[in-house]
Design a protein around this motif. Sequence first.
Motif, PDB file in Angstrom:
ATOM      1  N   ILE A 207       0.838  -1.197   0.000  1.00  0.00           N
ATOM      2  CA  ILE A 207       0.000   0.000   0.000  1.00  0.00           C
ATOM      3  C   ILE A 207       0.875   1.249   0.000  1.00  0.00           C
ATOM      4  CG2 ILE A 207      -1.956  -1.118   1.132  1.00  0.00           C
ATOM      5  CD1 ILE A 207      -1.089   0.279   3.728  1.00  0.00           C
ATOM      6  N   ILE A 208       0.340   2.304  -0.562  1.00  0.00           N
ATOM      7  CA  ILE A 208       1.005   3.604  -0.587  1.00  0.00           C
ATOM      8  C   ILE A 208       0.181   4.532   0.296  1.00  0.00           C
ATOM      9  CG2 ILE A 208       1.747   5.539  -2.021  1.00  0.00           C
ATOM     10  CD1 ILE A 208       1.759   3.557  -4.404  1.00  0.00           C
ATOM     11  N   ARG A 209       0.810   5.021   1.345  1.00  0.00           N
ATOM     12  CA  ARG A 209       0.146   5.969   2.245  1.00  0.00           C
ATOM     13  C   ARG A 209       0.611   7.377   1.902  1.00  0.00           C
ATOM     14  NH1 ARG A 209      -1.892   3.911   7.460  1.00  0.00           N
ATOM     15  NH2 ARG A 209      -1.880   1.652   7.304  1.00  0.00           N
ATOM     16  N   GLY A 210       0.048   8.346   2.580  1.00  0.00           N
ATOM     17  CA  GLY A 210       0.470   9.732   2.380  1.00  0.00           C
ATOM     18  C   GLY A 210       1.932   9.908   2.714  1.00  0.00           C
ATOM     19  N   ASN A 211       2.524  10.985   2.222  1.00  0.00           N
ATOM     20  CA  ASN A 211       3.928  11.318   2.467  1.00  0.00           C
ATOM     21  C   ASN A 211       4.889  10.271   1.928  1.00  0.00           C
ATOM     22  OD1 ASN A 211       3.103  13.668   3.803  1.00  0.00           O
ATOM     23  ND2 ASN A 211       2.954  12.603   5.752  1.00  0.00           N
ATOM     24  N   GLY A 212       4.471   9.498   0.929  1.00  0.00           N
ATOM     25  CA  GLY A 212       5.372   8.538   0.284  1.00  0.00           C
ATOM     26  C   GLY A 212       5.700   7.315   1.103  1.00  0.00           C
ATOM     27  N   ILE A 213       4.909   7.011   2.109  1.00  0.00           N
ATOM     28  CA  ILE A 213       5.148   5.830   2.936  1.00  0.00           C
ATOM     29  C   ILE A 213       4.631   4.606   2.202  1.00  0.00           C
ATOM     30  CG2 ILE A 213       4.586   4.675   5.105  1.00  0.00           C
ATOM     31  CD1 ILE A 213       4.345   7.488   6.352  1.00  0.00           C
ATOM     32  N   ILE A 214       5.518   3.614   2.043  1.00  0.00           N
ATOM     33  CA  ILE A 214       5.176   2.362   1.370  1.00  0.00           C
ATOM     34  C   ILE A 214       5.187   1.269   2.425  1.00  0.00           C
ATOM     35  CG2 ILE A 214       5.799   0.735  -0.457  1.00  0.00           C
ATOM     36  CD1 ILE A 214       5.180   3.596  -1.460  1.00  0.00           C
ATOM     37  N   GLN A 215       4.150   0.445   2.439  1.00  0.00           N
ATOM     38  CA  GLN A 215       4.093  -0.661   3.386  1.00  0.00           C
ATOM     39  C   GLN A 215       3.685  -1.931   2.655  1.00  0.00           C
ATOM     40  OE1 GLN A 215       1.277   1.203   6.136  1.00  0.00           O
ATOM     41  NE2 GLN A 215       2.884   1.172   7.695  1.00  0.00           N
ATOM     42  N   ALA A 216       4.303  -3.049   3.072  1.00  0.00           N
ATOM     43  CA  ALA A 216       3.942  -4.368   2.553  1.00  0.00           C
ATOM     44  C   ALA A 216       3.461  -5.197   3.729  1.00  0.00           C
ATOM     45  CB  ALA A 216       5.136  -5.031   1.883  1.00  0.00           C
ATOM     46  N   SER A 217       2.450  -6.022   3.484  1.00  0.00           N
ATOM     47  CA  SER A 217       1.892  -6.837   4.555  1.00  0.00           C
ATOM     48  C   SER A 217       1.435  -8.177   3.996  1.00  0.00           C
ATOM     49  CB  SER A 217       0.694  -6.120   5.181  1.00  0.00           C
ATOM     50  OG  SER A 217       0.009  -6.970   6.084  1.00  0.00           O
ATOM     51  N   PRO A 218       1.641  -9.252   4.773  1.00  0.00           N
ATOM     52  CA  PRO A 218       1.105 -10.545   4.342  1.00  0.00           C
ATOM     53  C   PRO A 218      -0.408 -10.637   4.570  1.00  0.00           C
ATOM     54  CG  PRO A 218       2.235 -10.775   6.436  1.00  0.00           C
ATOM     55  CD  PRO A 218       2.448  -9.358   5.980  1.00  0.00           C
ATOM     56  N   ASP A 219      -0.990  -9.670   5.275  1.00  0.00           N
ATOM     57  CA  ASP A 219      -2.436  -9.662   5.546  1.00  0.00           C
ATOM     58  C   ASP A 219      -3.178  -9.039   4.371  1.00  0.00           C
ATOM     59  OD1 ASP A 219      -5.007  -9.550   6.491  1.00  0.00           O
ATOM     60  OD2 ASP A 219      -4.569  -8.196   8.164  1.00  0.00           O
ATOM     61  N   ILE A 220      -3.568  -9.879   3.412  1.00  0.00           N
ATOM     62  CA  ILE A 220      -4.260  -9.358   2.231  1.00  0.00           C
ATOM     63  C   ILE A 220      -5.736  -9.087   2.499  1.00  0.00           C
ATOM     64  CG2 ILE A 220      -2.649 -10.447   0.629  1.00  0.00           C
ATOM     65  CD1 ILE A 220      -4.864 -12.537   0.094  1.00  0.00           C
ATOM     66  N   ASN A 221      -6.209  -9.435   3.688  1.00  0.00           N
ATOM     67  CA  ASN A 221      -7.607  -9.196   4.033  1.00  0.00           C
ATOM     68  C   ASN A 221      -7.798  -7.911   4.824  1.00  0.00           C
ATOM     69  OD1 ASN A 221      -8.610 -11.625   2.836  1.00  0.00           O
ATOM     70  ND2 ASN A 221      -7.658 -12.722   4.522  1.00  0.00           N
ATOM     71  N   ALA A 222      -6.727  -7.157   5.025  1.00  0.00           N
ATOM     72  CA  ALA A 222      -6.855  -5.891   5.743  1.00  0.00           C
ATOM     73  C   ALA A 222      -7.765  -4.967   4.933  1.00  0.00           C
ATOM     74  CB  ALA A 222      -5.486  -5.253   5.931  1.00  0.00           C
ATOM     75  N   PRO A 223      -8.713  -4.338   5.598  1.00  0.00           N
ATOM     76  CA  PRO A 223      -9.613  -3.445   4.859  1.00  0.00           C
ATOM     77  C   PRO A 223      -8.875  -2.175   4.430  1.00  0.00           C
ATOM     78  CG  PRO A 223     -10.130  -3.400   7.207  1.00  0.00           C
ATOM     79  CD  PRO A 223      -9.060  -4.431   7.008  1.00  0.00           C
ATOM     80  N   VAL A 224      -8.876  -1.914   3.146  1.00  0.00           N
ATOM     81  CA  VAL A 224      -8.259  -0.697   2.614  1.00  0.00           C
ATOM     82  C   VAL A 224      -9.282   0.034   1.761  1.00  0.00           C
ATOM     83  CG1 VAL A 224      -5.895  -1.592   2.647  1.00  0.00           C
ATOM     84  CG2 VAL A 224      -7.283  -1.895   0.613  1.00  0.00           C
ATOM     85  N   VAL A 225      -9.165   1.344   1.724  1.00  0.00           N
ATOM     86  CA  VAL A 225     -10.054   2.165   0.905  1.00  0.00           C
ATOM     87  C   VAL A 225      -9.173   3.083   0.061  1.00  0.00           C
ATOM     88  CG1 VAL A 225     -11.962   3.821   0.916  1.00  0.00           C
ATOM     89  CG2 VAL A 225     -11.805   2.096   2.730  1.00  0.00           C
ATOM     90  N   PRO A 226      -8.816   2.631  -1.146  1.00  0.00           N
ATOM     91  CA  PRO A 226      -7.979   3.471  -2.005  1.00  0.00           C
ATOM     92  C   PRO A 226      -8.704   4.760  -2.388  1.00  0.00           C
ATOM     93  CG  PRO A 226      -8.085   1.214  -2.827  1.00  0.00           C
ATOM     94  CD  PRO A 226      -9.110   1.348  -1.750  1.00  0.00           C
ATOM     95  N   GLN A 227      -7.989   5.862  -2.366  1.00  0.00           N
ATOM     96  CA  GLN A 227      -8.567   7.146  -2.758  1.00  0.00           C
ATOM     97  C   GLN A 227      -8.635   7.286  -4.267  1.00  0.00           C
ATOM     98  OE1 GLN A 227      -6.131  10.032  -0.766  1.00  0.00           O
ATOM     99  NE2 GLN A 227      -6.937   9.512   1.248  1.00  0.00           N
TER     100      GLN A 227
END
Length: 102
Positions: A28-48
């Motif tokens: 995932i790409i968060r604000g301020n250029g923060i990149i995160q990888a996670s093995p939890d593919i079921n985490a709820p995300v809401v892409p803008q």
Amino acid sequence: MAAIDLSDIKPNPEDRQPIEVEAAFMVIIRGNGIIQASPDINAPVVPQREVTLDEMQMASRRVYDDIQATKVANVVQMSVQQAASQAAQQADAQRLAQSLRL
């Protein structure tokens, strides 16, 4: 092997079926250029918005670079621990030799 956009397989999200894969992780790409990888593919995300190819490339590279840095840090840590263990063994051997006056 080429990367494909799995969302192109079925145009209607309701028609999509689970895709069997060997393994998966989420980047995932968060604000301020923060990149995160996670093995939890079921985490709820809401892409803008939808991700661009350039962002996918940049995020993938950052994940790769972070993994490489972690591997190098682990090797260095193991080397330091081994050196400390060897130094402790040598110190013990010297103390024993001194106590026996060898």
